[in-house]
Write a protein that holds these residues in place. Structure first.
Motif, PDB file in Angstrom:
ATOM      1  N   UNK A   1      -3.376  -3.774  -2.140  1.00 18.20           N
ATOM      2  CA  UNK A   1      -4.576  -3.415  -1.384  1.00 18.20           C
ATOM      3  C   UNK A   1      -4.338  -2.183  -0.511  1.00 18.20           C
ATOM      4  N   UNK A   2      -3.151  -2.069   0.042  1.00 17.66           N
ATOM      5  CA  UNK A   2      -2.809  -0.896   0.851  1.00 17.66           C
ATOM      6  C   UNK A   2      -2.920   0.369   0.008  1.00 17.66           C
ATOM      7  N   UNK A   3      -2.416   0.325  -1.209  1.00 18.64           N
ATOM      8  CA  UNK A   3      -2.541   1.473  -2.120  1.00 18.64           C
ATOM      9  C   UNK A   3      -4.015   1.768  -2.394  1.00 18.64           C
ATOM     10  N   UNK A   4      -4.773   0.707  -2.664  1.00 22.61           N
ATOM     11  CA  UNK A   4      -6.194   0.883  -2.957  1.00 22.61           C
ATOM     12  C   UNK A   4      -6.966   1.474  -1.787  1.00 22.61           C
ATOM     13  N   UNK A   5      -6.668   1.014  -0.576  1.00 17.73           N
ATOM     14  CA  UNK A   5      -7.350   1.563   0.594  1.00 17.73           C
ATOM     15  C   UNK A   5      -6.980   3.023   0.813  1.00 17.73           C
ATOM     16  N   UNK A   6      -5.743   3.384   0.560  1.00 16.33           N
ATOM     17  CA  UNK A   6      -5.331   4.791   0.686  1.00 16.33           C
ATOM     18  C   UNK A   6      -6.110   5.640  -0.314  1.00 16.33           C
ATOM     19  N   UNK A   7      -6.321   5.126  -1.511  1.00 17.04           N
ATOM     20  CA  UNK A   7      -7.088   5.841  -2.537  1.00 17.04           C
ATOM     21  C   UNK A   7      -8.558   5.965  -2.119  1.00 17.04           C
ATOM     22  N   UNK A   8      -9.132   4.880  -1.612  1.00 14.94           N
ATOM     23  CA  UNK A   8     -10.538   4.900  -1.184  1.00 14.94           C
ATOM     24  C   UNK A   8     -10.747   5.900  -0.041  1.00 14.94           C
ATOM     25  N   UNK A   9      -9.808   5.939   0.901  1.00 12.60           N
ATOM     26  CA  UNK A   9      -9.925   6.853   2.042  1.00 12.60           C
ATOM     27  C   UNK A   9      -9.569   8.296   1.689  1.00 12.60           C
ATOM     28  N   UNK A  10      -9.080   8.529   0.476  1.00 11.22           N
ATOM     29  CA  UNK A  10      -8.713   9.887   0.066  1.00 11.22           C
ATOM     30  C   UNK A  10      -7.316  10.293   0.497  1.00 11.22           C
ATOM     31  N   UNK A  11      -6.550   9.364   1.046  1.00 11.89           N
ATOM     32  CA  UNK A  11      -5.173   9.664   1.456  1.00 11.89           C
ATOM     33  C   UNK A  11      -4.297   9.901   0.237  1.00 11.89           C
ATOM     34  N   UNK A  12      -4.638   9.239  -0.868  1.00 13.43           N
ATOM     35  CA  UNK A  12      -3.953   9.436  -2.147  1.00 13.43           C
ATOM     36  C   UNK A  12      -5.028   9.748  -3.177  1.00 13.43           C
TER      37      UNK A  12
ATOM     38  N   UNK B   1     -10.177  10.520  -8.684  1.00 14.15           N
ATOM     39  CA  UNK B   1     -10.269  10.293  -7.246  1.00 14.15           C
ATOM     40  C   UNK B   1     -11.432   9.348  -6.972  1.00 14.15           C
ATOM     41  N   UNK B   2     -11.351   8.638  -5.850  1.00 11.75           N
ATOM     42  CA  UNK B   2     -12.424   7.735  -5.483  1.00 11.75           C
ATOM     43  C   UNK B   2     -13.712   8.526  -5.226  1.00 11.75           C
ATOM     44  N   UNK B   3     -13.577   9.669  -4.583  1.00 11.48           N
ATOM     45  CA  UNK B   3     -14.752  10.488  -4.257  1.00 11.48           C
ATOM     46  C   UNK B   3     -15.490  10.962  -5.512  1.00 11.48           C
ATOM     47  N   UNK B   4     -14.787  11.087  -6.632  1.00 12.99           N
ATOM     48  CA  UNK B   4     -15.422  11.579  -7.857  1.00 12.99           C
ATOM     49  C   UNK B   4     -16.216  10.496  -8.584  1.00 12.99           C
TER      50      UNK B   4
END
Length: 143
Positions: free
Chosen positions: A21-32, A104-107
């Motif tokens: 979940x930590x990885x997923x949240x980083x992806x959602x926030x654009x950190x990764x 990316x999540x934003x895309x």
């Protein structure tokens, strides 16, 4: 002893859930921007194996009480529904996690994000529900 093993597997499995979940949240926030497939695969197998271990130890623990639990305990039935949903959701998560490794999540469009959030809500709700009901129904083992 087996109840203690069941809880140890739970803790180890939940560590895997939190790390994923930590990885997923980083992806959602654009950190990764995208996530490493191999790392996600390891987390997924970690959680799936833990879930399987909990199902096996739970079956062994509760087999002597199965008739009573299945006929007289609606909360136990609800717990089993949560566990079944976790198993089904594991297959869904396996397919969904691949998106985070290439885009990316934003895309993503809103239509593409909805299954991700739905799966995450199901996972969170079912893990919390199964753990809370398990502790409520059976309590902590004496160590």
């Amino acid at each position: 002893m087996l109840a203690t093993l069941h809880l140890i597997i739970l803790v180890i499995t939940l560590i895997g859930v939190v790390r994923a979940d930590h990885e997923g949240f980083a992806w959602i926030r654009g950190k990764k921007p995208i996530l490493d497939f191999q790392k996600l695969r390891i987390y997924h197998y970690w959680v799936v194996k833990g879930l399987f271990g909990m199902i096996v130890t739970g079956l062994i623990l509760l087999w002597p009480m199965r008739d009573y639990l299945l006929t007289s305990s609606p909360l136990f039935i609800l717990k089993m529904i949560f566990v079944a949903l976790l198993v089904v959701n594991a297959f869904t998560i396996w397919e969904l996690l691949k998106v985070a490794t290439v885009r990316t999540f934003a895309s993503l469009s809103l239509k593409e994000k909805i299954p991700l959030f739905t799966s995450g809500l199901i996972s969170t709700g079912c893990w919390m529900g199964a753990v809370v009901l398990g502790l409520y129904l059976f309590g902590l083992p004496s160590f």
